[in-house]
Design a protein around this motif. Structure first.
Motif, PDB file in Angstrom:
ATOM      1  N   THR A   1      -3.255   3.329   2.779  1.00 25.11           N
ATOM      2  CA  THR A   1      -3.262   2.006   3.987  1.00 25.11           C
ATOM      3  C   THR A   1      -4.514   2.028   4.667  1.00 25.11           C
ATOM      4  OG1 THR A   1      -2.263   3.838   5.385  1.00 25.11           O
ATOM      5  CG2 THR A   1      -0.616   2.323   4.545  1.00 25.11           C
TER       6      THR A   1
ATOM      7  N   LEU B   1      -9.255  -5.029  -4.930  1.00 29.83           N
ATOM      8  CA  LEU B   1      -8.160  -5.690  -4.879  1.00 29.83           C
ATOM      9  C   LEU B   1      -8.694  -7.262  -4.516  1.00 29.83           C
ATOM     10  CD1 LEU B   1      -5.156  -6.136  -5.505  1.00 29.83           C
ATOM     11  CD2 LEU B   1      -4.708  -5.398  -3.009  1.00 29.83           C
TER      12      LEU B   1
ATOM     13  N   ILE C   1      -1.339  -7.681   2.394  1.00 34.30           N
ATOM     14  CA  ILE C   1      -1.008  -6.096   2.136  1.00 34.30           C
ATOM     15  C   ILE C   1      -0.058  -5.623   3.247  1.00 34.30           C
ATOM     16  CG2 ILE C   1      -2.054  -3.930   1.494  1.00 34.30           C
ATOM     17  CD1 ILE C   1      -4.552  -5.316   0.502  1.00 34.30           C
TER      18      ILE C   1
ATOM     19  N   ALA D   1       1.134  -1.283  -0.057  1.00 36.95           N
ATOM     20  CA  ALA D   1      -0.063   0.073   0.050  1.00 36.95           C
ATOM     21  C   ALA D   1       0.852   1.311  -0.004  1.00 36.95           C
ATOM     22  CB  ALA D   1      -0.860  -0.053   1.198  1.00 36.95           C
TER      23      ALA D   1
ATOM     24  N   GLN E   1      -8.709  -1.588  -1.529  1.00 32.68           N
ATOM     25  CA  GLN E   1      -7.909  -2.811  -1.003  1.00 32.68           C
ATOM     26  C   GLN E   1      -8.905  -3.924  -0.827  1.00 32.68           C
ATOM     27  OE1 GLN E   1      -4.096  -0.943   1.499  1.00 32.68           O
ATOM     28  NE2 GLN E   1      -5.691  -0.877   2.378  1.00 32.68           N
TER      29      GLN E   1
END
Length: 810
Positions: free
Chosen positions: A199, A209, A219, A188, A205
């Motif tokens: 983050t 993802l 991650i 990240a 994320q």
């Protein structure tokens, strides 16, 4: 026992500790469940290990821009396998690479560490790299997710980008790599995207993802990127680095106890770390992902091969190259970059190879060479070394010597660990000391680089005694691009003088921490450093030579991680050197040693221009191979090169009130140049070899699969006199101009090789995504018919096939 049961055996504090760095590079071991310490290390062109020191050397491969210039995912896979081999040798389980951010603007300071301005080329090369590293049982962390495309205020910048641009450009390389190569990790980024720091970015994320693309790895934060305990845990981050103090660890355990982070969220984070540990073989009772390793690779040979394959021959007037060694009785080699090659970029990419072949070394082995410096590209003083005998001294708080050792030059880099024999807890200051004998009488310039309390003394004269503090608020930039202090002192030739530069580095008041970062330089130049005298000597040598080879390039102060570039102009008097040598010798070859675009105002005045990027440890050997025709320059540009900085369509890297708007949308790189009134110096995809190619036919066969649009089969013929390699490039274009879309974009490529008079067939798979746009929250088929254009670059297309009716135009 499965992983879920293993998680239940851990108490909350152990779980939280497992999600935070134990130190700078590693996660803690948990022996009670058979878990070893997971060790991470920087790539991307070599494996540093936990120490950045010449005493622990690494293979240094060419820069990522060079690897992308090869346009060869399988070669990238071999590179990855070599790096996995290096990682295992150094006890590393996770490689912090590859970097797949885009060349949004040529001013990006870290673009040498990225691949390209094009998301498809970036994604395919990155996928090959990831496959190769993971073939060797070592994890990758594809970075920096996402929109970390410049360095200015990179810790805090908020990138504002619309969803279509984010999907079609900046997320695209990550998506290709996740779907094709199944990476075991993602990093990240520091920056925010549309108001949320990466983050903590749950929609990107956890949403895109993990849920949409099916990413099943861990991650990890970029180093010091994690700001907030609860938001990061809930936003999808698994590991906060570095340690031992991070927002995870005890703070995360407390957040669970306070009800701010659900326990099952932490369990999922821990499970992903255990999956990683199992994959890389540091979790007892679980078979690693790779049980049979690839065949060993010779690092020296591969470094030389990749370098030669990456070199881009931009032009070659009257066929001067390759050189005929029998007709080159005297070759003038000129330029500071010829002697002191810049083989890699600054920052996270730095490793120390056991041997470097400079361009001068490589050419001296192959040709009768005479060398002159001509122009020094460095804007900072070179480390004191010639005519000096130096040592380093580590001292305690009372100034007493803790340890000492020899120094070849006035530079100390203790990154990761202190030298053997040094007790870190006793060290308060470090000194470079010895004697120096001037070659010429006159003004000598001494300087130092180092943050903290400093004292510089030469020949009994104290030149500085005080505090040297960082400028600006970015600590990483202060380290990577530090200020230099200079002082002049008259000294007579031939008389040795004592020199001493002593530094108490910032933060060293209580001794060296577990992770060491001490960097200081004692620099020097003498009266012989006059720029005009150097150029005059170089011109005189060039005038008397059969061929002049000038090596020019960027420096750590003009192109590096930690800051963006303000200009593409070459530093120092290098342009003047090229102009005057070219006027004196029509057989002038310029070798450009830069990681990304530079201005070349003299390009039309020289016989040949060869781009070598940052070519790695085998720089000089590969250069000799290519200049003499033992190897063909095989590279093609992965990014467009402007003639002038101001011509570039996208230049803005400076946030306004903390915000950087990607207002250009999908029009970056060649996509933007294609609708500009200004021509670049060299287009994306450009590069020539030592033979000629004819494009004879193209056929397109549609596919019925979900992911593939079809296959282009292209026949080319080598009608030159030498064997060669060609990169056949395919571009998709709307049949009718659409102001909302680029004029064309890369849809696939393939490499072929053939001897003189031979034909070769390139088979190019065109992904369906090439004909789609992001609209209304999803991927939609673009309206209207399309053409597939094949050729040698985005501006040099030789054949066209209409995808609607199958007609072909030459």
């Amino acid at each position: 026992m499965d992983l879920d049961e293993l998680v239940t055996r851990l108490d909350l504090d152990t779980k939280a500790a497992l999600l935070a760095g134990h130190d700078r590079w590693a996660l803690p071991a948990v022996p009670e469940i058979g878990l070893g310490s997971l060790v991470m290390s920087d790539g991307p062109i070599g494996v540093r290990g936990t120490r950045a020191t010449p005493e622990d050397p690494s293979v240094a491969l060419p820069s990522p821009t060079a690897l992308a210039a090869c346009w060869d995912p399988e070669l990238a896979r071999r590179v990855g396998r070599l790096l996995a081999q290096e990682a295992r040798r150094k006890g590393v389980h996770v490689l912090l690479a590859p970097t797949v951010n885009l060349h949004r603007t040529p001013l990006g300071g870290r673009h040498f560490e990225c691949y390209s301005e094009d998301p498809l080329l970036t994604g395919l090369v990155g996928a090959g790299y990831v496959r190769g590293v993971q073939d060797g049982g070592v994890a990758t962390t594809v970075k920096h997710f996402v929109a970390n495309d410049s360095e200015t205020q990179r810790y805090t910048v908020d990138v504002r980008v619309d969803e279509r641009t984010l999907r079609e450009l900046y997320l695209a390389p990550f998506e290709i790599i996740v779907r094709q190569a199944r990476p075991w990790g993602v990093m990240a980024a520091y920056n925010s995207v549309n108001g949320t720091t990466m983050t903590e970015h749950g929609p990107l994320q956890n949403g895109i993802l993990r849920e949409e693309w099916g990413f099943d790895g861990f991650i990890v934060s970029d180093w010091t990127a994690t700001r907030h305990t609860e938001r990061a845990a809930l936003g999808g981050l698994d590991v906060a680095m570095p340690g031992p103090i991070t927002p995870f660890g005890p703070k995360l355990a407390q957040a669970v106890r306070d009800g701010k982070v659900p326990a099952d969220v932490v369990d999922a984070m821990v499970r992903r770390v255990l999956v990683l540990a199992a994959r890389v073989g540091v979790l007892d009772g679980f078979e690693p992902a790779v049980t049979t390793l690839p065949e060993p690779i010779d690092g020296d040979s591969l470094a030389r091969e990749v370098a030669a394959r990456s070199f881009v021959l931009l032009h070659n007037k009257a066929g001067l190259l390759p050189l005929d060694a029998t007709k080159a009785a005297k070759v003038a080699v000129l330029g500071g970059a010829a002697r002191d090659a810049r083989i890699l970029g600054g920052g996270s990419a730095v490793v120390y190879p056991s041997e470097v072949i400079s361009p001068l070394d490589g050419l001296r082995e192959a040709l009768p060479v005479v060398y002159e410096l001509g122009a020094d590209p460095r804007t900072q003083l070179p480390p004191l070394g010639d005519n000096a005998e130096l040592r380093w001294i580590a001292r305690d708080g009372d100034g007493d010597e803790v340890a000492t050792g020899p120094l070849e030059r006035g530079e100390i880099r203790w990154i990761g660990e202190a030298p053997a024999g040094v007790d870190p807890q006793r060290v308060r200051s470090v000194e470079i000391a010895g004697t120096f004998t001037p070659v010429e009488s006159g003004p000598q310039t001494f300087g130092f680089i180092g943050l903290g309390e400093a004292r510089l003394e030469v020949g009994g004269t104290v030149l500085f005694d005080g505090s040297n503090q960082p400028a600006g608020d970015d600590p990483f930039t202060a380290v990577l691009n530090p200020r230099e202090r200079r002082f002049d002192l008259e000294l007579p030739a031939g008389e040795p003088v004592e020199v001493s530069f002593r530094l108490t580095p910032l933060g060293l008041e209580r001794g060296i921490n577990k992770y060491v970062w001490i960097a200081l330089t004692l620099g020097h130049s003498g009266p012989e450093a006059d720029a005009e005298r150097r150029i005059e000597r170089a011109v005189a040598v060039a005038r008397d030579a059969d061929v002049a080879v000038i090596v020019v390039g960027t420096t750590d102060q003009s192109e590096s991680e930690g800051f963006d570039r303000t200009t593409l102009a070459l530093p120092g008097p290098q342009d003047e050197l090229v102009r005057r040598v070219a006027a004196a010798n029509p057989n002038t070859v310029v070798v450009v040693n830069a990681g990304s675009p530079v201005e070349m105002p003299w390009a039309d005045d020289v016989a040949a221009v060869l781009l070598t990027w940052f070519p790695g440890q085998a720089a000089g050997g590969a250069l000799a191979d290519v200049l003499l025709g033992r190897e063909e320059p095989g590279g093609r540009l992965p990014t467009t090169w402007p003639k002038r900085t101001e011509d570039a369509p996208v230049l803005n890297v400076t946030p306004a009130d903390g915000v950087l708007g990607y207002d250009e949308g999908v029009f970056i790189g060649y996509r933007a140049w294609l609708r500009s009134d200004v021509e670049p110096a060299y287009w994306f995809g450009h590069g020539i070899g030592y033979t000629e190619w004819a494009y004879e036919s193209v056929e397109f066969t549609p596919a019925s699969t979900e992911d593939i649009l079809g296959t282009a089969t292209v026949t080319v013929r080598n009608f030159g006199t030498r064997r060669g390699r060609e990169i056949v490039q395919a571009y998709l274009a709307p049949a009718e101009a659409d102001p909302e879309r680029p004029a064309r974009w890369l849809a696939g490529f393939a490499a072929v090789a053939a001897g003189p008079g031979e034909r070769a067939t390139a088979v190019i798979t065109v992904p369906r995504r090439s004909a789609q746009v992001w609209r209304d929250g999803g991927w939609r088929e673009a309206a209207g018919p399309h053409r597939l254009e094949v050729g040698r670059s985005v501006a040099d297309r030789r054949l066209t096939v209409d995808l609607k009716n199958g007609t072909v135009a030459g």
